[in-house]
Write a protein that holds these residues in place. Structure first.
Motif, PDB file in Angstrom:
ATOM      1  N   LYS A 248      42.992  44.079  35.860  1.00  0.00           N
ATOM      2  CA  LYS A 248      41.705  43.992  36.560  1.00  0.00           C
ATOM      3  C   LYS A 248      40.632  43.231  35.780  1.00  0.00           C
ATOM      4  CE  LYS A 248      38.270  46.849  38.923  1.00  0.00           C
ATOM      5  NZ  LYS A 248      37.901  48.243  39.319  1.00  0.00           N
ATOM      6  N   GLY A 249      40.544  43.440  34.482  1.00  0.00           N
ATOM      7  CA  GLY A 249      39.504  42.791  33.694  1.00  0.00           C
ATOM      8  C   GLY A 249      39.950  41.572  32.906  1.00  0.00           C
ATOM      9  N   ILE A 250      41.215  41.192  33.044  1.00  0.00           N
ATOM     10  CA  ILE A 250      41.765  40.097  32.245  1.00  0.00           C
ATOM     11  C   ILE A 250      41.005  38.790  32.471  1.00  0.00           C
ATOM     12  CG2 ILE A 250      43.761  38.531  32.111  1.00  0.00           C
ATOM     13  CD1 ILE A 250      44.327  40.880  30.442  1.00  0.00           C
ATOM     14  N   GLY A 251      40.847  38.396  33.725  1.00  0.00           N
ATOM     15  CA  GLY A 251      40.194  37.127  34.036  1.00  0.00           C
ATOM     16  C   GLY A 251      38.745  37.102  33.593  1.00  0.00           C
ATOM     17  N   VAL A 252      38.027  38.188  33.833  1.00  0.00           N
ATOM     18  CA  VAL A 252      36.614  38.270  33.449  1.00  0.00           C
ATOM     19  C   VAL A 252      36.451  38.099  31.947  1.00  0.00           C
ATOM     20  CG1 VAL A 252      34.622  39.815  33.329  1.00  0.00           C
ATOM     21  CG2 VAL A 252      35.980  39.705  35.423  1.00  0.00           C
ATOM     22  N   LEU A 253      37.239  38.820  31.170  1.00  0.00           N
ATOM     23  CA  LEU A 253      37.126  38.737  29.717  1.00  0.00           C
ATOM     24  C   LEU A 253      37.493  37.343  29.214  1.00  0.00           C
ATOM     25  CD1 LEU A 253      38.660  42.172  28.661  1.00  0.00           C
ATOM     26  CD2 LEU A 253      36.253  41.523  28.582  1.00  0.00           C
ATOM     27  N   SER A 254      38.531  36.752  29.782  1.00  0.00           N
ATOM     28  CA  SER A 254      38.938  35.416  29.355  1.00  0.00           C
ATOM     29  C   SER A 254      37.834  34.393  29.611  1.00  0.00           C
ATOM     30  CB  SER A 254      40.219  34.996  30.088  1.00  0.00           C
ATOM     31  OG  SER A 254      40.604  33.686  29.719  1.00  0.00           O
TER      32      SER A 254
ATOM     33  N   MET B 155      50.086  37.538  38.931  1.00  0.00           N
ATOM     34  CA  MET B 155      48.675  37.904  38.753  1.00  0.00           C
ATOM     35  C   MET B 155      47.690  36.775  39.030  1.00  0.00           C
ATOM     36  SD  MET B 155      48.149  38.182  34.625  1.00  0.00           S
ATOM     37  CE  MET B 155      48.308  36.747  33.544  1.00  0.00           C
ATOM     38  N   GLU B 156      48.173  35.546  39.245  1.00  0.00           N
ATOM     39  CA  GLU B 156      47.255  34.415  39.333  1.00  0.00           C
ATOM     40  C   GLU B 156      46.253  34.542  40.472  1.00  0.00           C
ATOM     41  OE1 GLU B 156      49.621  30.932  39.575  1.00  0.00           O
ATOM     42  OE2 GLU B 156      50.773  31.599  41.328  1.00  0.00           O
ATOM     43  N   ASP B 157      46.640  35.193  41.558  1.00  0.00           N
ATOM     44  CA  ASP B 157      45.702  35.380  42.669  1.00  0.00           C
ATOM     45  C   ASP B 157      44.759  36.561  42.452  1.00  0.00           C
ATOM     46  OD1 ASP B 157      46.795  33.232  44.007  1.00  0.00           O
ATOM     47  OD2 ASP B 157      48.189  34.473  45.173  1.00  0.00           O
ATOM     48  N   LYS B 158      45.007  37.351  41.420  1.00  0.00           N
ATOM     49  CA  LYS B 158      44.197  38.551  41.164  1.00  0.00           C
ATOM     50  C   LYS B 158      43.123  38.326  40.112  1.00  0.00           C
ATOM     51  CE  LYS B 158      47.969  41.831  42.089  1.00  0.00           C
ATOM     52  NZ  LYS B 158      48.732  42.976  41.539  1.00  0.00           N
ATOM     53  N   ILE B 159      43.327  37.383  39.208  1.00  0.00           N
ATOM     54  CA  ILE B 159      42.460  37.300  38.032  1.00  0.00           C
ATOM     55  C   ILE B 159      41.472  36.135  38.075  1.00  0.00           C
ATOM     56  CG2 ILE B 159      44.208  38.441  36.628  1.00  0.00           C
ATOM     57  CD1 ILE B 159      44.802  35.750  35.304  1.00  0.00           C
ATOM     58  N   GLY B 160      41.557  35.286  39.105  1.00  0.00           N
ATOM     59  CA  GLY B 160      40.625  34.170  39.203  1.00  0.00           C
ATOM     60  C   GLY B 160      41.048  32.990  38.340  1.00  0.00           C
ATOM     61  N   LYS B 161      40.241  31.961  38.370  1.00  0.00           N
ATOM     62  CA  LYS B 161      40.575  30.715  37.674  1.00  0.00           C
ATOM     63  C   LYS B 161      40.458  30.886  36.165  1.00  0.00           C
ATOM     64  CE  LYS B 161      39.619  25.752  37.698  1.00  0.00           C
ATOM     65  NZ  LYS B 161      41.052  25.441  37.865  1.00  0.00           N
ATOM     66  N   ILE B 162      41.469  30.411  35.475  1.00  0.00           N
ATOM     67  CA  ILE B 162      41.513  30.486  34.013  1.00  0.00           C
ATOM     68  C   ILE B 162      41.599  29.061  33.465  1.00  0.00           C
ATOM     69  CG2 ILE B 162      42.791  31.371  32.019  1.00  0.00           C
ATOM     70  CD1 ILE B 162      41.540  33.560  33.784  1.00  0.00           C
ATOM     71  N   LYS B 163      40.865  28.796  32.384  1.00  0.00           N
ATOM     72  CA  LYS B 163      40.956  27.485  31.748  1.00  0.00           C
ATOM     73  C   LYS B 163      42.399  27.177  31.371  1.00  0.00           C
ATOM     74  CE  LYS B 163      36.412  27.257  29.483  1.00  0.00           C
ATOM     75  NZ  LYS B 163      35.751  27.176  28.146  1.00  0.00           N
ATOM     76  N   GLU B 164      42.789  25.931  31.564  1.00  0.00           N
ATOM     77  CA  GLU B 164      44.157  25.524  31.283  1.00  0.00           C
ATOM     78  C   GLU B 164      44.566  25.872  29.854  1.00  0.00           C
ATOM     79  OE1 GLU B 164      47.773  24.206  32.506  1.00  0.00           O
ATOM     80  OE2 GLU B 164      45.973  24.214  33.773  1.00  0.00           O
TER      81      GLU B 164
ATOM     82  N   ILE C 252      45.033  34.040  27.393  1.00  0.00           N
ATOM     83  CA  ILE C 252      45.823  35.102  28.008  1.00  0.00           C
ATOM     84  C   ILE C 252      47.305  34.784  27.822  1.00  0.00           C
ATOM     85  CG2 ILE C 252      46.376  36.330  30.139  1.00  0.00           C
ATOM     86  CD1 ILE C 252      43.624  35.476  31.204  1.00  0.00           C
ATOM     87  N   TYR C 253      48.041  35.730  27.267  1.00  0.00           N
ATOM     88  CA  TYR C 253      49.475  35.569  27.020  1.00  0.00           C
ATOM     89  C   TYR C 253      50.264  36.432  27.994  1.00  0.00           C
ATOM     90  CZ  TYR C 253      48.297  33.307  22.566  1.00  0.00           C
ATOM     91  OH  TYR C 253      47.811  32.454  21.609  1.00  0.00           O
ATOM     92  N   ALA C 254      51.143  35.794  28.759  1.00  0.00           N
ATOM     93  CA  ALA C 254      52.006  36.511  29.698  1.00  0.00           C
ATOM     94  C   ALA C 254      53.201  35.626  30.024  1.00  0.00           C
ATOM     95  CB  ALA C 254      51.247  36.872  30.972  1.00  0.00           C
ATOM     96  N   ASN C 255      54.294  36.239  30.470  1.00  0.00           N
ATOM     97  CA  ASN C 255      55.459  35.447  30.836  1.00  0.00           C
ATOM     98  C   ASN C 255      55.284  34.811  32.218  1.00  0.00           C
ATOM     99  OD1 ASN C 255      56.109  37.536  32.707  1.00  0.00           O
ATOM    100  ND2 ASN C 255      57.291  38.623  31.144  1.00  0.00           N
TER     101      ASN C 255
END
Length: 264
Positions: free
Chosen positions: A65-71, A88-97, A78-81
């Motif tokens: 829930k808070g991963i995208g906001v904190l990033s 999770m990509e649709d749940k956490i919002g846009k993340i810098k490449e 963010i490290y994930a397989n």
């Protein structure tokens, strides 16, 4: 070199666990609002802006829930397989490449002075993992949200200084409870959650009575109680002649507050 560990929260309402050394600070999961995680860290004299990395076990909301906001707020990688990123990509919002870090399940790697191994577990998610994190001869195992532990997982966890292991439910309480049948079967399945009894048996094979800390995690609010989880594990361990106050440190995690910081 010492490692500090603190479970900020563990349960279906949100999961987050802090690990830090003098050179690196990370979170494993961030399943609450960014603000909530910031406050929980602050109450232990820790700061979200000091985090070097965020690790994700799987894509369920109580872990991301808070991963995208904190990033985004603190520019944290963010490290994930691959499976978890896809889930999770649709749940956490846009993340810098540059903050999208794809890791490989079962392949350990070094991040500053931590050795990190994502270990495949059994849960109804795309590619769920637990994390085995070490520094020299100091080792932490974080394994929740799995329906079973096979020899491969047990071997990876062996010789840990800190075990955070799931004790999700009491089997009888779950079977007699108000969950619909399909949900009971999901929880009890090999891709559900570990029971108090299962975790107790696993710990009886892992513990060496060498000062390890055991943290019981991800307790169900409906199908368990802290006392039931603690007592079942404690009785099983004491049957082996292990003193839960002198030989090991047995504690609970909490859904609405942190543990103390544990230093190894």
């Amino acid at each position: 070199m010492k490692i500090n560990f603190c479970s900020l929260s563990s349960g279906s309402s949100g999961n987050a666990h802090y690990i830090g050394t003098d050179n690196i600070e990370i979170l494993v999961d961030a399943g609450m609002s960014g603000k909530r995680i910031e406050n929980l860290l602050k109450e232990r004299d820790l700061r979200a802006e000091d985090l070097d990395a965020l690790f994700v076990t799987h894509e369920h909301t109580d872990h991301v829930k808070g991963i995208g906001v904190l990033s985004r707020r603190y520019n944290i990688p963010i490290y994930a397989n691959k499976g978890t990123w896809k889930g999770m990509e649709d749940k956490i919002g846009k993340i810098k490449e540059e903050n999208i870090k794809i890791i490989e399940t079962e392949k350990e790697f070094i991040l500053k002075d931590l050795c990190i191994k994502p270990v495949e577990i059994y849960h109804d998610a795309r590619e769920p993992v637990g994390y085995i994190i070490s520094n020299g001869n100091k080792k932490i195992s974080i394994v929740t949200d799995t329906g079973k532990l096979d020899d491969r997982i047990m071997c990876a966890m062996e010789d840990s200084d800190i075990y955070l292991l799931e004790t999700n439910h009491d089997i009888q309480m779950l079977r007699q409870g108000n969950y619909p049948y399909y949900l009971k079967e999901r929880v009890l399945s090999d891709h559900g959650h570990l029971s108090n009894a299962y975790a107790s048996n696993a710990l009886s094979h892992l513990l060496k009575a060498d000062g390890e800390t055991v943290l019981l995690g991800h307790l169900s609010q409906d199908n368990n109680t802290p006392r039931m989880a603690f007592n079942e594990v404690a009785f099983k361990i004491m049957e082996l002649g292990i003193d839960i106050k002198k030989d090991i440190n047995l504690e609970l995690t909490h859904r609405n507050k942190q543990t103390d910081i544990i230093t190894i």
